[in-house]
Design a protein around this motif. Structure first.
Motif, short mmCIF file in Angstrom:
data_model
loop_
_atom_site.label_atom_id
_atom_site.label_comp_id
_atom_site.label_asym_id
_atom_site.label_seq_id
_atom_site.Cartn_x
_atom_site.Cartn_y
_atom_site.Cartn_z
N ILE A 150 -61.51 -3.83 34.63
CA ILE A 150 -62.94 -3.55 34.76
C ILE A 150 -63.30 -3.38 36.23
O ILE A 150 -62.81 -4.11 37.08
N ALA A 151 -64.17 -2.42 36.49
CA ALA A 151 -64.65 -2.18 37.85
C ALA A 151 -66.17 -2.10 37.85
O ALA A 151 -66.80 -1.82 36.83
N TRP A 152 -66.72 -2.35 39.01
CA TRP A 152 -68.13 -2.13 39.27
C TRP A 152 -68.27 -1.00 40.29
O TRP A 152 -67.56 -0.98 41.31
N PHE A 153 -69.17 -0.09 40.00
CA PHE A 153 -69.55 0.97 40.92
C PHE A 153 -71.06 0.89 41.11
O PHE A 153 -71.77 0.25 40.34
N ARG A 154 -71.54 1.53 42.15
CA ARG A 154 -72.98 1.59 42.36
C ARG A 154 -73.38 2.96 42.88
O ARG A 154 -72.57 3.66 43.47
N GLN A 155 -74.62 3.29 42.64
CA GLN A 155 -75.14 4.58 43.11
C GLN A 155 -76.57 4.39 43.55
O GLN A 155 -77.43 3.99 42.75
N ALA A 156 -76.81 4.69 44.81
CA ALA A 156 -78.15 4.65 45.37
C ALA A 156 -78.78 6.04 45.28
O ALA A 156 -78.04 7.04 45.23
N PRO A 157 -80.10 6.14 45.27
CA PRO A 157 -80.75 7.45 45.18
C PRO A 157 -80.29 8.39 46.30
O PRO A 157 -80.25 8.00 47.47
N GLY A 158 -79.90 9.58 45.91
CA GLY A 158 -79.48 10.58 46.88
C GLY A 158 -78.09 10.38 47.43
O GLY A 158 -77.66 11.12 48.32
N LYS A 159 -77.37 9.40 46.91
CA LYS A 159 -76.02 9.13 47.39
C LYS A 159 -75.01 9.25 46.25
O LYS A 159 -75.36 9.18 45.08
N GLU A 160 -73.75 9.42 46.63
CA GLU A 160 -72.70 9.49 45.64
C GLU A 160 -72.38 8.09 45.10
O GLU A 160 -72.61 7.08 45.78
N ARG A 161 -71.84 8.07 43.90
CA ARG A 161 -71.40 6.81 43.32
C ARG A 161 -70.26 6.25 44.16
O ARG A 161 -69.36 6.99 44.56
N GLU A 162 -70.28 4.95 44.40
CA GLU A 162 -69.24 4.34 45.21
C GLU A 162 -68.65 3.12 44.54
O GLU A 162 -69.33 2.40 43.79
N PHE A 163 -67.39 2.89 44.80
CA PHE A 163 -66.66 1.74 44.28
C PHE A 163 -67.17 0.46 44.92
O PHE A 163 -67.46 0.43 46.12
N VAL A 164 -67.26 -0.60 44.12
CA VAL A 164 -67.69 -1.90 44.62
C VAL A 164 -66.57 -2.93 44.48
O VAL A 164 -66.16 -3.55 45.45
N ALA A 165 -66.08 -3.11 43.25
CA ALA A 165 -65.07 -4.14 43.01
C ALA A 165 -64.35 -3.84 41.70
O ALA A 165 -64.91 -3.15 40.83
N ALA A 166 -63.14 -4.35 41.57
CA ALA A 166 -62.38 -4.16 40.34
C ALA A 166 -61.51 -5.38 40.08
O ALA A 166 -61.09 -6.09 41.02
N VAL A 179 -68.46 -5.02 50.80
CA VAL A 179 -68.87 -6.20 50.01
C VAL A 179 -67.89 -7.36 50.11
O VAL A 179 -68.15 -8.44 49.57
N LYS A 180 -66.78 -7.16 50.79
CA LYS A 180 -65.78 -8.23 50.92
C LYS A 180 -66.40 -9.47 51.56
O LYS A 180 -67.12 -9.37 52.54
N GLY A 181 -66.10 -10.60 50.96
CA GLY A 181 -66.63 -11.86 51.46
C GLY A 181 -68.02 -12.19 50.93
O GLY A 181 -68.50 -13.31 51.12
N ARG A 182 -68.68 -11.22 50.30
CA ARG A 182 -70.03 -11.46 49.77
C ARG A 182 -70.06 -11.38 48.24
O ARG A 182 -70.83 -12.10 47.60
N PHE A 183 -69.25 -10.50 47.67
CA PHE A 183 -69.24 -10.28 46.22
C PHE A 183 -67.94 -10.84 45.64
O PHE A 183 -66.89 -10.78 46.27
N THR A 184 -68.02 -11.36 44.42
CA THR A 184 -66.85 -11.85 43.71
C THR A 184 -66.88 -11.36 42.27
O THR A 184 -67.89 -11.52 41.58
N ILE A 185 -65.78 -10.75 41.86
CA ILE A 185 -65.66 -10.28 40.48
C ILE A 185 -64.79 -11.26 39.71
O ILE A 185 -63.79 -11.77 40.22
N SER A 186 -65.18 -11.53 38.48
CA SER A 186 -64.43 -12.47 37.63
C SER A 186 -64.62 -12.06 36.17
O SER A 186 -65.47 -11.24 35.85
N ARG A 187 -63.81 -12.66 35.32
CA ARG A 187 -63.92 -12.30 33.90
C ARG A 187 -63.77 -13.54 33.03
O ARG A 187 -63.06 -14.49 33.40
#
Length: 123
Positions: free
Chosen positions: A34-50, A64-72
């Motif tokens: 599983i991955a998270w992506f994000r897209q801001a208005p007027g910008k391309e979709r970008e990878f966040v975490a997987a 986002v390193k050091g600020r975001f944590t992905i878990s399942r």
């Protein structure tokens, strides 16, 4: 394919935290990376975490390193994105995506997508 649904977005002040959830359907959820992506208005979709299907491998965007944590939690068929120290530039629609293979930073690698949840960080 697996059906995905994101939740947990909202409005938060800079420096605050949010936890996004990606709930999956089906008994095979544990076999998907599983991955998270994000897209801001007027910008391309970008990878966040997987996170790999085994949970043993994680990948993060440098921003986002050091600020975001992905878990399942496969018992709940849910993947989480804990977001701390949020910045205004984190404002975007956040999407989770699934692939039966190993995780990737490349969005076309994923064949199942949720509808997205909006995160807005005020300064």
């Amino acid at each position: 394919q697996v059906h995905l649904r994101e939740s947990g977005g909202g409005l938060v002040q800079a420096g605050g935290s949010l936890r996004l959830s990606c709930a999956g359907s089906g008994r095979t959820f544990s076999s998907y990376s599983i991955a998270w992506f994000r897209q801001a208005p007027g910008k391309e979709r970008e990878f966040v975490a997987a996170l790999s299907w085994s949970g043993g491998s994680t990948r993060y965007a440098d921003s986002v390193k050091g600020r975001f944590t992905i878990s399942r939690d496969d018992a709940k068929s849910t993947v989480y994105l804990q977001m701390n120290s949020l910045k205004p530039e984190d404002t975007a629609a956040y999407y989770c995506a699934a692939t039966p293979g190993d995780p990737s930073d490349y969005d076309l690698w994923y064949d199942s997508w949720g509808q997205g949840t909006q995160v807005t960080v005020s300064s």
